[in-house]
Write a protein that holds these residues in place. Structure first.
Motif, PDB file in Angstrom:
ATOM      1  N   SER A 108       2.084  -2.626  31.261  1.00 39.86           N
ATOM      2  CA  SER A 108       1.551  -3.381  30.127  1.00 39.86           C
ATOM      3  C   SER A 108       0.029  -3.316  30.107  1.00 39.86           C
ATOM      4  O   SER A 108      -0.624  -3.397  31.152  1.00 39.86           O
ATOM      5  CB  SER A 108       1.991  -4.842  30.207  1.00 39.86           C
ATOM      6  OG  SER A 108       3.384  -4.961  30.047  1.00 39.86           O
ATOM      7  N   LEU A 109      -0.513  -3.187  28.895  1.00 39.44           N
ATOM      8  CA  LEU A 109      -1.960  -3.181  28.707  1.00 39.44           C
ATOM      9  C   LEU A 109      -2.457  -4.618  28.623  1.00 39.44           C
ATOM     10  O   LEU A 109      -1.915  -5.436  27.866  1.00 39.44           O
ATOM     11  CB  LEU A 109      -2.321  -2.410  27.444  1.00 39.44           C
ATOM     12  CG  LEU A 109      -2.146  -0.888  27.569  1.00 39.44           C
ATOM     13  CD1 LEU A 109      -1.902  -0.255  26.205  1.00 39.44           C
ATOM     14  CD2 LEU A 109      -3.370  -0.275  28.235  1.00 39.44           C
ATOM     15  N   THR A 110      -3.512  -4.931  29.369  1.00 38.69           N
ATOM     16  CA  THR A 110      -3.971  -6.311  29.479  1.00 38.69           C
ATOM     17  C   THR A 110      -5.283  -6.577  28.742  1.00 38.69           C
ATOM     18  O   THR A 110      -5.641  -7.734  28.535  1.00 38.69           O
ATOM     19  CB  THR A 110      -4.192  -6.699  30.952  1.00 38.69           C
ATOM     20  OG1 THR A 110      -5.232  -5.882  31.504  1.00 38.69           O
ATOM     21  CG2 THR A 110      -2.918  -6.506  31.757  1.00 38.69           C
ATOM     22  N   GLY A 111      -6.007  -5.554  28.359  1.00 38.96           N
ATOM     23  CA  GLY A 111      -7.333  -5.752  27.777  1.00 38.96           C
ATOM     24  C   GLY A 111      -7.288  -6.021  26.288  1.00 38.96           C
ATOM     25  O   GLY A 111      -6.219  -6.146  25.684  1.00 38.96           O
ATOM     26  N   PRO A 112      -8.465  -6.101  25.663  1.00 35.22           N
ATOM     27  CA  PRO A 112      -8.520  -6.272  24.210  1.00 35.22           C
ATOM     28  C   PRO A 112      -7.818  -5.117  23.505  1.00 35.22           C
ATOM     29  O   PRO A 112      -8.016  -3.947  23.865  1.00 35.22           O
ATOM     30  CB  PRO A 112     -10.020  -6.282  23.917  1.00 35.22           C
ATOM     31  CG  PRO A 112     -10.669  -6.658  25.207  1.00 35.22           C
ATOM     32  CD  PRO A 112      -9.802  -6.084  26.276  1.00 35.22           C
ATOM     33  N   SER A 113      -7.002  -5.430  22.497  1.00 38.14           N
ATOM     34  CA  SER A 113      -6.224  -4.393  21.819  1.00 38.14           C
ATOM     35  C   SER A 113      -6.914  -3.850  20.577  1.00 38.14           C
ATOM     36  O   SER A 113      -6.486  -2.830  20.037  1.00 38.14           O
ATOM     37  CB  SER A 113      -4.838  -4.950  21.443  1.00 38.14           C
ATOM     38  OG  SER A 113      -4.960  -6.088  20.608  1.00 38.14           O
ATOM     39  N   ILE A 114      -7.963  -4.523  20.102  1.00 37.64           N
ATOM     40  CA  ILE A 114      -8.682  -4.102  18.902  1.00 37.64           C
ATOM     41  C   ILE A 114      -9.923  -3.321  19.312  1.00 37.64           C
ATOM     42  O   ILE A 114     -10.784  -3.841  20.012  1.00 37.64           O
ATOM     43  CB  ILE A 114      -9.070  -5.326  18.043  1.00 37.64           C
ATOM     44  CG1 ILE A 114      -7.833  -6.140  17.679  1.00 37.64           C
ATOM     45  CG2 ILE A 114      -9.812  -4.886  16.787  1.00 37.64           C
ATOM     46  CD1 ILE A 114      -8.148  -7.464  17.034  1.00 37.64           C
ATOM     47  N   THR A 115      -9.994  -2.063  18.894  1.00 36.79           N
ATOM     48  CA  THR A 115     -11.099  -1.147  19.231  1.00 36.79           C
ATOM     49  C   THR A 115     -11.523  -1.283  20.690  1.00 36.79           C
ATOM     50  O   THR A 115     -12.673  -1.609  21.000  1.00 36.79           O
ATOM     51  CB  THR A 115     -12.309  -1.346  18.291  1.00 36.79           C
ATOM     52  OG1 THR A 115     -12.790  -2.704  18.432  1.00 36.79           O
ATOM     53  CG2 THR A 115     -11.934  -1.080  16.847  1.00 36.79           C
ATOM     54  N   PRO A 116     -10.626  -1.044  21.628  1.00 35.65           N
ATOM     55  CA  PRO A 116     -10.984  -1.180  23.045  1.00 35.65           C
ATOM     56  C   PRO A 116     -11.917  -0.049  23.483  1.00 35.65           C
ATOM     57  O   PRO A 116     -11.848   1.065  22.958  1.00 35.65           O
ATOM     58  CB  PRO A 116      -9.635  -1.077  23.752  1.00 35.65           C
ATOM     59  CG  PRO A 116      -8.797  -0.238  22.838  1.00 35.65           C
ATOM     60  CD  PRO A 116      -9.231  -0.599  21.443  1.00 35.65           C
ATOM     61  N   TRP A 135      -8.806   1.164  28.519  1.00 36.14           N
ATOM     62  CA  TRP A 135      -7.452   0.635  28.642  1.00 36.14           C
ATOM     63  C   TRP A 135      -7.302   0.045  30.036  1.00 36.14           C
ATOM     64  O   TRP A 135      -7.690   0.670  31.029  1.00 36.14           O
ATOM     65  CB  TRP A 135      -6.417   1.740  28.442  1.00 36.14           C
ATOM     66  CG  TRP A 135      -6.165   2.091  27.005  1.00 36.14           C
ATOM     67  CD1 TRP A 135      -6.429   1.332  25.911  1.00 36.14           C
ATOM     68  CD2 TRP A 135      -5.573   3.302  26.523  1.00 36.14           C
ATOM     69  NE1 TRP A 135      -6.034   1.992  24.768  1.00 36.14           N
ATOM     70  CE2 TRP A 135      -5.513   3.207  25.113  1.00 36.14           C
ATOM     71  CE3 TRP A 135      -5.095   4.457  27.126  1.00 36.14           C
ATOM     72  CZ2 TRP A 135      -4.986   4.222  24.309  1.00 36.14           C
ATOM     73  CZ3 TRP A 135      -4.562   5.466  26.335  1.00 36.14           C
ATOM     74  CH2 TRP A 135      -4.509   5.349  24.937  1.00 36.14           C
ATOM     75  N   HIS A 136      -6.727  -1.155  30.122  1.00 38.61           N
ATOM     76  CA  HIS A 136      -6.587  -1.862  31.391  1.00 38.61           C
ATOM     77  C   HIS A 136      -5.112  -2.096  31.704  1.00 38.61           C
ATOM     78  O   HIS A 136      -4.352  -2.515  30.830  1.00 38.61           O
ATOM     79  CB  HIS A 136      -7.282  -3.222  31.327  1.00 38.61           C
ATOM     80  CG  HIS A 136      -8.736  -3.168  30.985  1.00 38.61           C
ATOM     81  ND1 HIS A 136      -9.729  -3.324  31.929  1.00 38.61           N
ATOM     82  CD2 HIS A 136      -9.366  -2.984  29.799  1.00 38.61           C
ATOM     83  CE1 HIS A 136     -10.916  -3.241  31.332  1.00 38.61           C
ATOM     84  NE2 HIS A 136     -10.721  -3.034  30.044  1.00 38.61           N
ATOM     85  N   VAL A 137      -4.729  -1.866  32.956  1.00 44.70           N
ATOM     86  CA  VAL A 137      -3.396  -2.230  33.435  1.00 44.70           C
ATOM     87  C   VAL A 137      -3.544  -2.937  34.776  1.00 44.70           C
ATOM     88  O   VAL A 137      -4.531  -2.751  35.486  1.00 44.70           O
ATOM     89  CB  VAL A 137      -2.449  -1.014  33.592  1.00 44.70           C
ATOM     90  CG1 VAL A 137      -2.263  -0.288  32.274  1.00 44.70           C
ATOM     91  CG2 VAL A 137      -2.959  -0.068  34.669  1.00 44.70           C
TER      92      VAL A 137
END
Length: 306
Positions: free
Chosen positions: A52-60, A63-65
């Motif tokens: 699952s991606l944990t960071g901001p989803s709008i114009t990141p 990508w963070h997991v």
């Protein structure tokens, strides 16, 4: 479509949980994605896991997991825990089967342990848009990845619980005091998501307002059965403790896979004949498909379009 990613940063979210930030190896911006999305990462040649991606989803910008170490797992988490800045991995584009419902009057989020990862992306989304929400985070003492981030984002909208009795009481209160039109989301071990679902049913919630994403699924042994693969012209005997996906791969027939937990839908395959014991979380039975990784035949044989 796949992308090549480069590890930009690595840190410990809590003991046993490693957080990894990726950038695109070609220098381009990572695409935006719906909250609750997961990313497929190739941790060994031809072996993929979903995170699952944990960071901001709008114009990141990255990508963070976050990945919990599973010493007895297949090897994916161990590979993720060995990553260092500069390492490269192939990745799928993000996809989501656990997105927020836009029409919800209120969003009630329940996270258990590492199941906090998709919930965190929901929280970021709701705080950005000003949506009403609350979070219940159930975790073991001293093992709460991203707790500080949740506290900062949620304020008094966050409740925590560290014991079964406390968690059960808070879940009951959550589902019995929610405003009409709320939607309930849970992610965590199977016992937690089952408890949330049972509490919601007892409180007369309709199924359409209850959403769950177990981060692992129990694959209980079943009866042996025969799988006839029509397109391949092959037949395979599936053992009582063997998954259909593993049996298909064992005889050299290619079949897509990603999470191996019945969550992502990557291995869904059309069923041509036979009854299915559906054990997935993507509702394959609605369109005549089977999740090869966790589901089994409900009878002596299945015919698959594979």
């Amino acid at each position: 479509m796949t992308l090549e990613l480069r590890v930009d940063a690595v840190n410990e979210a809590c003991p046993g949980v490693r957080s990894v930030a990726f950038t695109r190896a070609d220098g381009g911006p990572p695409p935006s994605y719906p909250p609750g999305s997961h990313l497929g990462l190739e941790w060994a040649p031809g072996r993929w896991n979903a995170y699952s991606l944990t960071g901001p989803s709008i114009t990141p910008d990255r990508w963070h997991v976050s990945v919990a170490l599973r010493p007895d797992g297949s090897g994916g988490s161990r590979r993720m825990h060995r990553l260092r800045p500069g390492d490269r991995m192939r990745a799928t584009m993000p996809r989501s089967g656990f997105a927020p419902v836009d029409t919800a009057r209120r969003h009630l989020l329940v996270a258990g342990g590492i199941g906090v990862t998709p919930v965190l992306s929901h929280v970021r989304w709701h705080t950005f848009w000003g949506n009403p929400f609350s979070v219940l985070y159930v975790h073991r003492p001293g093992a709460a990845p991203h707790l500080d981030e949740l506290r900062e984002l949620c304020g008094d909208r966050l409740t925590t619980a560290t014991g079964r009795a406390a968690a059960a009481g808070r879940i009951h209160r959550l589902v019995t005091t929610a405003p009409f039109g709320s939607h309930l989301y849970s992610c965590g071990p199977p016992g937690l998501t089952a408890a949330v679902g049972a509490a919601a049913r007892d409180a007369h919630w309709v199924d359409a307002r209850v959403h769950s994403e177990p981060f692992e699924r129990r694959t209980e042994p079943g009866r042996p059965f025969r799988a006839v693969l029509r397109r391949s012209g092959r037949t395979v005997e599936v053992g009582a403790a063997e998954s259909l996906l593993d049996a298909v791969h064992r005889i050299g027939v290619a079949a897509p896979s990603l999470c191996r937990s019945g969550v992502c839908g990557e291995c869904l395959t059309p069923v041509r004949h036979g009854a299915v014991d559906h054990r997935d979380a993507v509702h394959a039975g609605r369109d005549g498909r089977i999740a090869l990784c966790v589901s089994r035949a409900a009878g002596p044989a299945l015919e698959l379009d594979l």
